[in-house]
Design an enzyme around this catalytic site. Structure first.
Site, mmCIF file in Angstrom:
data_model
loop_
_atom_site.group_PDB
_atom_site.id
_atom_site.type_symbol
_atom_site.label_atom_id
_atom_site.label_comp_id
_atom_site.label_asym_id
_atom_site.label_seq_id
_atom_site.Cartn_x
_atom_site.Cartn_y
_atom_site.Cartn_z
ATOM 1 N N ASP A 8 0.817 -1.211 0.000
ATOM 2 C CA ASP A 8 0.000 0.000 0.000
ATOM 3 C C ASP A 8 0.854 1.266 0.000
ATOM 4 O OD1 ASP A 8 -2.415 -1.298 -0.146
ATOM 5 O OD2 ASP A 8 -2.848 -1.179 2.007
ATOM 6 N N GLU B 210 -4.201 10.457 3.950
ATOM 7 C CA GLU B 210 -4.424 11.442 4.991
ATOM 8 C C GLU B 210 -3.344 12.514 4.994
ATOM 9 O OE1 GLU B 210 -1.404 9.038 6.105
ATOM 10 O OE2 GLU B 210 -3.330 8.079 6.560
ATOM 11 N N ARG C 20 -5.667 21.602 21.735
ATOM 12 C CA ARG C 20 -4.301 21.537 22.265
ATOM 13 C C ARG C 20 -3.954 20.068 22.442
ATOM 14 N NH1 ARG C 20 -1.124 25.718 25.209
ATOM 15 N NH2 ARG C 20 0.948 24.789 25.145
ATOM 16 N N ASP D 191 -1.094 16.717 20.695
ATOM 17 C CA ASP D 191 0.058 16.316 19.884
ATOM 18 C C ASP D 191 -0.162 16.519 18.397
ATOM 19 O OD1 ASP D 191 1.403 15.632 22.163
ATOM 20 O OD2 ASP D 191 1.143 13.460 21.937
ATOM 21 N N ALA E 217 -6.105 3.541 7.953
ATOM 22 C CA ALA E 217 -4.657 3.675 8.163
ATOM 23 C C ALA E 217 -4.371 4.400 9.475
ATOM 24 C CB ALA E 217 -4.051 4.390 6.944
ATOM 25 N N TYR E 218 -3.610 5.487 9.427
ATOM 26 C CA TYR E 218 -3.220 6.232 10.628
ATOM 27 C C TYR E 218 -4.454 6.626 11.442
ATOM 28 C CZ TYR E 218 -0.306 9.655 13.227
ATOM 29 O OH TYR E 218 0.379 10.356 14.181
ATOM 30 N N ASN E 219 -5.501 7.037 10.763
ATOM 31 C CA ASN E 219 -6.739 7.435 11.427
ATOM 32 C C ASN E 219 -7.271 6.356 12.359
ATOM 33 O OD1 ASN E 219 -9.538 8.877 11.561
ATOM 34 N ND2 ASN E 219 -10.004 6.869 10.685
ATOM 35 N N MET E 220 -7.220 5.104 11.915
ATOM 36 C CA MET E 220 -7.769 4.016 12.721
ATOM 37 C C MET E 220 -6.936 3.791 13.981
ATOM 38 S SD MET E 220 -8.808 0.228 11.372
ATOM 39 C CE MET E 220 -9.690 -0.916 12.426
ATOM 40 N N SER E 221 -5.651 4.113 13.921
ATOM 41 C CA SER E 221 -4.783 3.893 15.081
ATOM 42 C C SER E 221 -5.089 4.848 16.228
ATOM 43 C CB SER E 221 -3.312 4.019 14.676
ATOM 44 O OG SER E 221 -2.965 5.372 14.426
#
Length: 266
Positions: free
Chosen positions: A51, A123, A149, A151, A163-167
């Site tokens: 991917d 993303e 406010r 990270d 992807a990153y969103n699901m983490s």
């Protein structure tokens, strides 16, 4: 498919990859595909890898509108790779016998400080570059929605929702729902800073604006898919679905939800 025979192969030029790809080149030529080295001549772009390789291929070829993208995996099948390089004959058979269909995937348009926009398929993320939280004013269209406010934040497309969103516990979104998903990374909620505290979806005509509050920690890392942008100082990100989308060649019997089931449930 008969009129689409100019094939461009996108892959890492290593000795190991050349050994894997050479049989595919020979098989393609045996079946009347023309291999091209200039991406502008291509009407099929095949990404060889996983991917991440597919994401790089779409970005490096400029999200071409006049061609089809196809993902070929060198390992296990992913969300963008429907075909395996270990079963090349099956791929050629599917292409020639109309066992495939074309699906359109939305693209995210990212404009940093009103400069030339960047585009991504999964993303865009904005994160602190030091061990310290930073502040973002979040606008939906012209509405100042919240002050964040923490990270960082992730803005994903439906296909990027796995992807990153699901983490960060974002929702998995059906690709037929044209939308943006906004997810927080370690938000701080107290009497001074208050956010929705959960991921939320925006419709395809919405514009999300993230304004970085200049408080000394205003050099965030901005990522588009699997690449960090070389921007040292960013004040504002404007995010919206692009008018264009990419056309991806997929197996008819391998839907998005079958992939979700295969990767996360079975």
């Amino acid at each position: 498919m008969s009129s689409r025979t100019n094939l461009y192969l996108s892959y890492k030029r290593t000795n190991e990859m050349e050994e894997l790809v050479n049989p595919l080149k020979a098989l393609a030529e045996e079946n009347n595909f023309t291999l091209v080295t200039n991406v502008e001549e291509a009407n099929i772009i095949a990404s060889i890898g996983g991917d991440n390789a597919f994401l790089q291929a779409t970005r490096k070829t400029g999200f071409k509108q006049d061609c089809l993208y196809v993902g070929v995996s060198t390992d296990s099948l992913g969300f963008y790779t429907d075909f395996s390089i270990q079963d090349m004959k099956q791929m050629i058979h599917a292409l020639q016998n109309e066992e495939v269909e074309v699906r359109r995937y939305p693209i995210l348009k990212v404009t940093v400080d009103n400069e030339k926009p960047f585009y991504c398929l999964n993303e865009c993320s904005i994160r602190s570059n030091v061990i310290k939280t930073f502040v973002i004013d979040v606008f939906i269209d012209d509405l100042h929605f919240e002050t964040f406010r923490g990270d960082g934040m992730i803005v994903s497309t439906p296909t990027g929702s796995t992807a990153y969103n699901m983490s960060v516990n974002g929702a998995v979104v059906d690709p037929t729902l044209l939308s943006l998903q906004v997810s927080e990374i370690a938000s701080l909620n107290n009497n001074e800073y208050r956010t929705l505290g959960t991921s939320f979806l925006l419709g395809q005509d919405r514009t999300l604006t993230l304004k970085v509050v200049q408080d000394g920690n205003d050099h965030p890392i901005i990522g588009v898919d699997n690449e960090a942008l070389s921007i040292r100082h960013a004040k504002q990100l404007k995010l919206q679905l692009a008018e264009q989308s990419i056309k991806v060649l997929k197996l008819k019997n391998n839907s998005f939800w079958e992939k979700v089931q295969r990767n996360f449930i079975k």
